[in-house]
Design a protein around this motif. Structure first.
Motif, PDB file in Angstrom:
ATOM      1  N   SER A   9     -10.469 -35.385  22.207  1.00 57.03           N
ATOM      2  CA  SER A   9     -10.456 -35.122  20.769  1.00 57.03           C
ATOM      3  C   SER A   9     -11.476 -36.030  20.105  1.00 57.03           C
ATOM      4  O   SER A   9     -11.826 -37.083  20.652  1.00 57.03           O
ATOM      5  N   VAL A  16      -6.001 -40.312  13.951  1.00 54.43           N
ATOM      6  CA  VAL A  16      -6.122 -39.578  15.209  1.00 54.43           C
ATOM      7  C   VAL A  16      -5.371 -40.296  16.330  1.00 54.43           C
ATOM      8  O   VAL A  16      -4.724 -39.664  17.172  1.00 54.43           O
ATOM      9  N   TRP A  20      -2.283 -38.638  18.656  1.00 55.75           N
ATOM     10  CA  TRP A  20      -2.348 -38.421  20.098  1.00 55.75           C
ATOM     11  C   TRP A  20      -1.379 -39.289  20.860  1.00 55.75           C
ATOM     12  O   TRP A  20      -0.902 -38.894  21.943  1.00 55.75           O
ATOM     13  N   TYR A  42     -18.563 -34.056  18.374  1.00 57.14           N
ATOM     14  CA  TYR A  42     -18.165 -32.852  19.090  1.00 57.14           C
ATOM     15  C   TYR A  42     -19.145 -32.445  20.179  1.00 57.14           C
ATOM     16  O   TYR A  42     -18.749 -31.805  21.160  1.00 57.14           O
ATOM     17  N   TRP A  58      -9.841 -30.447  22.172  1.00 58.30           N
ATOM     18  CA  TRP A  58      -9.338 -30.008  20.870  1.00 58.30           C
ATOM     19  C   TRP A  58     -10.572 -29.753  20.015  1.00 58.30           C
ATOM     20  O   TRP A  58     -11.137 -30.653  19.408  1.00 58.30           O
ATOM     21  N   CYS A 204      -9.666 -24.552  14.417  1.00 63.56           N
ATOM     22  CA  CYS A 204      -9.579 -25.297  15.674  1.00 63.56           C
ATOM     23  C   CYS A 204      -8.808 -24.558  16.762  1.00 63.56           C
ATOM     24  O   CYS A 204      -7.924 -23.750  16.476  1.00 63.56           O
ATOM     25  N   GLU A 241      -0.885 -33.712  11.970  1.00 67.16           N
ATOM     26  CA  GLU A 241      -1.930 -32.816  12.445  1.00 67.16           C
ATOM     27  C   GLU A 241      -2.099 -31.604  11.551  1.00 67.16           C
ATOM     28  O   GLU A 241      -3.006 -30.789  11.747  1.00 67.16           O
TER      29      GLU A 241
END
Length: 270
Positions: A9, A16, A20, A42, A58, A204, A241
């Protein structure tokens, strides 16, 4: 027992990590334990998925489209948030500005967010072209304040709104999440009005490569979708999230972005 699946991710904000960690705790009690790796952008996340460094990514919608292109469609989408299936781009202006639709942007100043943001840059240009406008018809300003994170931080959208308030632009294109925050009064209450909203599209999705067996990915996806909003242990993770339920992806919701990436020649990385 299988080794934990590694999920990648992008670390777009401080929360974040607790998201997680919560996901890891949840999956530790299932048949498909996980661990996670965080990435700064990304492009690196997509590279790691294709290289097999991670089992799942993700991905934003742009990261999904890039993965499909770089794997000739060999990757597969496993699950999305319920909120990912109803994403929109919203064009806004100062309240009382008199905009009545995309056509009223002709000859006016429009500010876009980061160039790798699907909702605040790539798709807005696509929607303008569908309305018969191009970059010679509209004075475009770009604010590339969080490139690499596909607009996840929301920073470039906030900077775009500030540009409108400071009279450096007449209108801005933002994502539905930012617009909803304005509507709830959490952000610049009363300062903006919407004059056009796009059709819904997908955002997403968790992405896997063929190296991850269908059996393992199906079991993991089933455990993911089993997270329950009514369960007090699950709800804090879901809230952080931004969803109430995990759902199957809606692949046709990426069609507009696929077309936009092609027509704008969006590169695989910046």
């Amino acid at each position: 027992m299988n080794a934990p699946l590694t999920i990648g991710s992008v670390a777009y904000s401080p929360n974040v990590v607790p998201i997680w960690e919560g996901m890891r705790d949840y999956f530790a009690e299932t048949s498909t334990p996980i661990d996670f790796l965080l990435f700064s952008n990304y492009a690196s996340l997509v590279d790691a998925l294709i290289a097999g460094t991670i089992d799942l990514a993700w991905n934003t919608n742009l990261a999904w489209v890039r993965t499909v292109a770089q794997t000739d469609g060999a990757c597969r989408a496993l699950a999305s948030r319920d909120t990912d299936l109803v994403f929109q781009t919203v064009f806004v202006a100062r309240t009382g500005s008199g905009f009545t639709g995309l056509a009223s942007l002709r000859g006016r100043r429009l500010v876009l967010g980061s160039r790798d943001s699907a909702q605040a840059a790539i798709l807005p240009l696509h929607f303008l072209r569908e309305a018969g406008l191009n970059e010679t018809d509209v004075d475009i300003t770009r604010i590339n304040s969080d490139v690499g994170k596909h607009g996840d931080t929301g920073r470039s959208e906030l900077d775009a709104l500030r540009a409108v308030l400071d009279d450096r632009a007449d209108a801005a294109a933002i994502g539905i999440n930012t617009w909803q925050a304005i509507g709830r009064g959490e952000l610049l209450p009363g300062a903006f009005e919407s004059f056009w909203a796009s059709p819904e599209y997908s955002h997403c999705t968790f992405t896997a490569m063929p190296a991850l067996s269908i059996d393992r990915s199906d079991k993991w996806t089933a455990n993911l979708i089993a997270m329950d909003w009514e369960n007090p242990q699950h709800r804090p993770i879901l809230e952080m999230e931004g969803l109430r339920a995990w759902v199957p992806p809606k692949l046709d919701g990426y069609a507009a972005l696929i077309e936009a990436v092609r027509e704008q020649k969006v590169p695989d990385r910046w």
